[in-house]
Design a protein around this motif. Structure first.
Motif, mmCIF file in Angstrom:
data_model
loop_
_atom_site.group_PDB
_atom_site.id
_atom_site.type_symbol
_atom_site.label_atom_id
_atom_site.label_comp_id
_atom_site.label_asym_id
_atom_site.label_seq_id
_atom_site.Cartn_x
_atom_site.Cartn_y
_atom_site.Cartn_z
ATOM 1 N N THR A 35 0.829 -1.205 0.000
ATOM 2 C CA THR A 35 0.000 0.000 0.000
ATOM 3 C C THR A 35 0.864 1.256 0.000
ATOM 4 O O THR A 35 0.552 2.235 -0.698
ATOM 5 C CB THR A 35 -0.979 -0.033 1.197
ATOM 6 O OG1 THR A 35 -1.765 -1.225 1.080
ATOM 7 C CG2 THR A 35 -1.903 1.168 1.203
ATOM 8 N N ASP A 71 -4.283 -3.101 -5.706
ATOM 9 C CA ASP A 71 -3.469 -3.368 -4.513
ATOM 10 C C ASP A 71 -4.261 -4.332 -3.636
ATOM 11 O O ASP A 71 -5.272 -3.963 -3.042
ATOM 12 C CB ASP A 71 -3.213 -2.025 -3.795
ATOM 13 C CG ASP A 71 -2.657 -2.198 -2.387
ATOM 14 O OD1 ASP A 71 -2.094 -3.268 -2.099
ATOM 15 O OD2 ASP A 71 -2.797 -1.259 -1.574
ATOM 16 N N ASN A 73 -4.831 -7.201 -0.560
ATOM 17 C CA ASN A 73 -4.338 -7.478 0.795
ATOM 18 C C ASN A 73 -3.515 -8.767 0.835
ATOM 19 O O ASN A 73 -3.790 -9.707 0.102
ATOM 20 C CB ASN A 73 -5.506 -7.610 1.770
ATOM 21 C CG ASN A 73 -6.054 -6.246 2.130
ATOM 22 O OD1 ASN A 73 -5.375 -5.227 1.953
ATOM 23 N ND2 ASN A 73 -7.282 -6.217 2.610
HETATM 24 MG MG LIG Z 1 -2.074 -2.895 2.034
#
Ligand SMILES: [Mg+2]
Ligand SMILES: Nc1nc2c(ncn2[C@@H]2O[C@H](COP(=O)(O)OP(=O)(O)OP(=O)(O)O)[C@@H](O)[C@H]2O)c(=O)[nH]1
Length: 344
Positions: A35, A71, A73
């Motif tokens: 991130t 993006d 997780n």
């Molecule tokens: Mg992240």
């Protein structure tokens, strides 16, 4: 004035018309820095405002590309969703925390699992060896060695590049070159095999939609599509004199360059090409090469250990940095078992 505005408009329109689209996913273990990297990209590159932006999707403009980046997780729950994106992604960015030796085995298992997925096969993969600003960060050459990357990539038949970087440094705009270079590399690699990837994508999508109606949602696509993909590649490449048959893969030093600090490493299927010659519309290198970036402020002396028979280094090989790895980590070779046993 009117003429100026008209020519500006037509220039903008031409740029819009010629812009190429690409879709990339950023994956890797939780806490690897994905991130922060995304935020750094967003700071560095203009984004496409009118396109749909969500917390996980960003559309950025780089050179002639419009690139949609997801993006995702990296926790266990997040990893379960990764396969949903494999088909639409034309390239993958895998981020790892180079300073977290304790999780390097998990990286290896995750990467091995990822690369064994047929929806990923043949797609370019950029491995960002992040957190190089940290004192205990390991070097790309050691990462390549520990992850047995050459073997993995050979199986997967993908182009691969390992790029050392620091998302934090990039975020602070101290050194953004590695990231932008890495992104350029993957876009160029996608561009080089764009039609192939699109055709493959279409065939996968239609197969998946057929499967969806007959199978449970989320079930993995069957493996039988893989030979088709290879067939396709062969067909496409034969006129060029290339073959996608598994041939030895090895990192090759760019002539005249020596292993330097914090080198990035690029793998490709071994193809014979004249030195300095590039293929692809935008001049993306298509040769197997070991590429060194100019990043100097991040790490002390890098040592590349070449496992291949050909000694491409002019200087005697230096010893591996003894204190970098646990001996156990270096000696173990879990790769083969992982293919058999890895369960998520
Ligand atoms: Mg992240
Ligand atoms: N020192 C250092 N820290 C970093 C770097 N990149 C990220 N971090 C830190 O690592 C932590 C995790 O970063 P994130 O970007 O949230 O990690 P992530 O990969 O997105 O994690 P998930 O979303 O949970 O999968 C944060 O505390 C960041 O500040 C880096 O290059 N250097």
């Amino acid at each position: 004035m009117f003429r100026l505005l008209t020519s500006c408009w037509s220039w903008l329109k031409t740029t819009e018309d010629t812009r190429r689209n690409a879709t990339i996913i950023i994956i890797g273990l939780n806490n690897s820095g994905k991130t922060v990297l995304m935020e750094a990209f967003q700071r560095l590159l203009p984004s496409r405002m009118e396109s749909c932006m969500t917390s996980e999707l960003t559309t950025l403009l780089l050179d002639e590309y419009e690139v949609s980046i997801y993006d995702l997780n990296g926790d266990m729950k997040g990893r379960e969703t990764w396969p949903n994106y494999y088909t639409k992604a034309q390239g993958l960015v895998f981020v790892l925390d180079s300073s977290d030796l304790g999780r390097m085995r998990e990286v290896k298992i995750t990467l091995t699992h990822l690369l064994s997925d047929q929806r990923v096969a043949g797609k370019p993969i950029l491995i960002l060896a992040n957190k190089q600003d940290k004192k205990n960060a390991i070097l790309p050459c050691d990462i390549v060695e520990y992850l047995l990357l050459e073997r993995l990539i050979r199986k997967n038949k993908s182009l691969c590049r390992v790029e050392p970087c620091s998302a934090i440094h990039t975020f602070q705009r101290r050194d953004h070159q590695p990231l932008i270079e890495g992104l350029r590399w993957i876009l160029a690699a996608i561009d080089n095999q764009y039609e192939e990837l699109c055709t493959c994508q279409q065939s996968l999508t239609s197969r998946i939609s057929i499967s969806k109606s007959t199978r449970d949602f989320g079930e993995r696509c069957s493996l039988d599509r893989f030979p088709i993909r290879i067939e396709m590649s062969k067909e496409k490449r034969q006129p060029l004199g290339h073959s996608m048959e598994a041939r030895p893969l090895k990192p090759i030093l760019q002539k005249g360059l020596r292993p330097k600090k914090n080198a990035s490493v690029t793998f490709a299927l071994e193809e014979i090409m004249e030195e300095g010659k590039c293929s692809g519309r935008n001049g993306a290198p298509n040769t197997t090469e070991l590429h060194y970036n100019r990043s100097t402020d991040l790490k002390p002396q890098a040592t590349y250990i070449d496992n291949d028979d050909d000694d491409l280094f002019e200087e005697p090989r230096a010893k591996k940095r003894a204190n970098t790895w646990d001996e156990e980590m270096l000696l173990e070779d879990v790769c083969e078992e992982i293919f058999e046993t890895c369960e998520y």
